[in-house]
Scaffold this active site. Sequence first.
Site, mmCIF file in Angstrom:
data_model
loop_
_atom_site.group_PDB
_atom_site.id
_atom_site.type_symbol
_atom_site.label_atom_id
_atom_site.label_comp_id
_atom_site.label_asym_id
_atom_site.label_seq_id
_atom_site.Cartn_x
_atom_site.Cartn_y
_atom_site.Cartn_z
ATOM 1 N N ASP A 57 49.071 15.659 17.269
ATOM 2 C CA ASP A 57 49.943 16.153 16.034
ATOM 3 C C ASP A 57 50.419 15.148 15.554
ATOM 4 O OD1 ASP A 57 53.216 17.055 17.057
ATOM 5 O OD2 ASP A 57 51.852 15.947 18.395
ATOM 6 N N ASP A 104 47.672 15.937 23.798
ATOM 7 C CA ASP A 104 48.694 15.636 23.748
ATOM 8 C C ASP A 104 49.998 16.563 24.117
ATOM 9 O OD1 ASP A 104 51.187 14.003 22.761
ATOM 10 O OD2 ASP A 104 51.396 15.350 21.078
ATOM 11 N N ASP A 118 54.300 17.257 23.315
ATOM 12 C CA ASP A 118 55.029 17.625 22.447
ATOM 13 C C ASP A 118 54.416 18.040 21.003
ATOM 14 O OD1 ASP A 118 57.667 17.485 23.719
ATOM 15 O OD2 ASP A 118 57.083 15.455 24.129
#
Length: 220
Positions: free
Chosen positions: A165, A8, A10
Site C-alpha cells: 500500500d 506488507d 500496516d
Amino acid sequence: MTATLLFDLDGTLAETDWAHLKAFEIVLGDHGIDIDEAIFKARVVGRSNLEIGAHFFPDMTAAEQKAICDHKEAVYREIVGRIEPVPGLLALLDWADRHDIRCGVVTNAPRLNADHILVGLGLADRFASVVCGQELPESKPHPLPYLTGLAELGGDAAISVAFEDSPSGLSAAVAAGLPVIGMTTNLAAAEVLAAGATMAASDFTDAAMLAFVRARTGRQ
C-alpha cells in the site's frame, strides 16, 4: 520453488496508519515538530525508522534518532487497540492453505510491532515467514526484504504475488520481480498504479484481484 503470497503489514493486512499518525503527533509534538496527514504520507508511510529519524532529527546522533523512534513505536503499540483484518484477508489465506501456497509478511515495521499486530489479528500462525526490513542490510524500497521473503518461503517470483500500500513497498516488490496488488487503504488507485502496481484493489474481496492471483499462481 513454489507459488507464494507476500503481504506488507500496516495498511495491507490491517488499517493501522491512523494509530501510527497519532503516535507521531504525540512524540514529534514533544520535540516541537508538527505533523499532519500530508506530511505523514510523504515522509513516513512505508519508510524505515532509520530514514524517518534522519529526516525529522538531522542534527541528532543515530542513537538519539533511534531512541525517539523506539519511543514512538511503544506509544503506537499502546494506542492501536483492537484491530481487524482487511475484508477478505482470512478467506484469501484459507484459499492459499487449501492450494499449498505459502504466505509471508514483508514489512519495514520493527519486529515488536509486527508480532503485536499479527497476534492482535489472530494471524501469528498463518504466515511461514515474517521479514522485517530493519533487520536486514537494506529495507524497502530496496528489493532485499522481498527477495528474503521469497527465499525463506522457497518462492518463485514468476508465480507469486505481493500486496502493498506504499510507494516504497511497491518499488521494493517490483524490483524483486513480483507483480504487486496495490491496496488503496491509504492511497488512491491512480497513486498505487503510478508507483508500479499491476492493479489496484480496495480489499481482498476484489473479484478482479482474486482472478489475477488464481491465474498467477496457477491455482483455481
